[in-house]
Motif scaffolding. Structure first.
Motif, PDB file in Angstrom:
ATOM      1  N   LEU A  29       0.868  -1.258  -0.149  1.00  0.00           N
ATOM      2  CA  LEU A  29       0.392   0.504  -0.163  1.00  0.00           C
ATOM      3  C   LEU A  29       1.095   1.356  -0.155  1.00  0.00           C
ATOM      4  CD1 LEU A  29      -3.155   0.840  -0.370  1.00  0.00           C
ATOM      5  CD2 LEU A  29      -2.385   1.111   2.693  1.00  0.00           C
ATOM      6  N   ASP A  30       0.866   1.670  -1.255  1.00  0.00           N
ATOM      7  CA  ASP A  30       1.841   2.971  -1.459  1.00  0.00           C
ATOM      8  C   ASP A  30       2.853   3.023  -0.898  1.00  0.00           C
ATOM      9  OD1 ASP A  30      -0.473   4.224  -2.398  1.00  0.00           O
ATOM     10  OD2 ASP A  30      -1.119   5.290  -1.068  1.00  0.00           O
ATOM     11  N   GLN A 101      -8.618   3.587   1.172  1.00  0.00           N
ATOM     12  CA  GLN A 101      -9.035   4.868   0.794  1.00  0.00           C
ATOM     13  C   GLN A 101      -8.691   5.726   2.159  1.00  0.00           C
ATOM     14  OE1 GLN A 101     -12.266   6.149  -1.140  1.00  0.00           O
ATOM     15  NE2 GLN A 101     -12.132   8.071  -0.980  1.00  0.00           N
ATOM     16  N   ARG A 104      -5.231   5.314   3.536  1.00  0.00           N
ATOM     17  CA  ARG A 104      -3.660   6.199   2.528  1.00  0.00           C
ATOM     18  C   ARG A 104      -4.603   8.000   2.954  1.00  0.00           C
ATOM     19  NH1 ARG A 104      -5.500   3.241  -1.971  1.00  0.00           N
ATOM     20  NH2 ARG A 104      -3.629   1.681  -2.433  1.00  0.00           N
ATOM     21  N   ARG A 105      -5.604   8.313   3.533  1.00  0.00           N
ATOM     22  CA  ARG A 105      -5.848   9.717   3.934  1.00  0.00           C
ATOM     23  C   ARG A 105      -5.278   9.958   4.983  1.00  0.00           C
ATOM     24  NH1 ARG A 105      -9.452  11.943   7.364  1.00  0.00           N
ATOM     25  NH2 ARG A 105     -10.182  10.142   7.891  1.00  0.00           N
ATOM     26  N   ASP A 108      -1.264  10.686   5.197  1.00  0.00           N
ATOM     27  CA  ASP A 108      -0.994  11.076   4.605  1.00  0.00           C
ATOM     28  C   ASP A 108      -1.010  12.525   5.744  1.00  0.00           C
ATOM     29  OD1 ASP A 108      -0.934  11.146   1.773  1.00  0.00           O
ATOM     30  OD2 ASP A 108      -2.752  11.540   0.687  1.00  0.00           O
TER      31      ASP A 108
END
Length: 123
Positions: A29-30, A101, A104-105, A108
């Motif tokens: 994941l990223d 999602q 990920r948020r 950030d």
């Protein structure tokens, strides 16, 4: 909580934990490196991205019966510089794309947080 207990938890993952781990393991994941069943401040986080200070807790049905202890746990973990995310097992199984999602948020947000004190040792 001890390392041997954390190892036992890794060996007996719930279906939701296994599903999410397939998406998080090996930095899928990223590029975020997550660990499973990580001891933090006397608790065990289901998943932890130590670099960002991000933990993920998956809640089964029994968590509905213990909101006070979950809130206390969050307070302790977050007082050590971590940001804790919580999802239900059903959310992981039924809305995995949304869960990813949200992770990920939160990643950030964790990247942009003000500098925090050093993390405690994990053991």
């Amino acid at each position: 909580m001890s390392k041997p207990f954390a190892r036992r938890l890794r060996a007996t993952s719930t279906p939701a934990e296994s599903l999410l781990w397939r998406e998080l393991r090996a930095s899928k994941l990223d590029g975020l490196k997550f660990r499973r069943q990580t001891p933090i401040a006397g608790y065990i986080a289901d998943f932890c991205c130590y670099e960002l200070g991000l933990t993920i807790e998956l809640d089964g049905k029994h968590h509905a019966e213990q909101p006070i202890s979950d809130a206390e746990r969050r307070t302790v973990i977050e007082s050590h510089g971590f940001l804790e995310l919580r999802f239900t097992n059903d959310e992981v199984k039924e809305r995995l794309d949304w869960v990813l999602q949200e992770i990920r948020r939160a990643a950030d947000i964790a990247r942009c947080r003000a500098p925090r004190r050093p993390f405690p040792r994990l053991d």
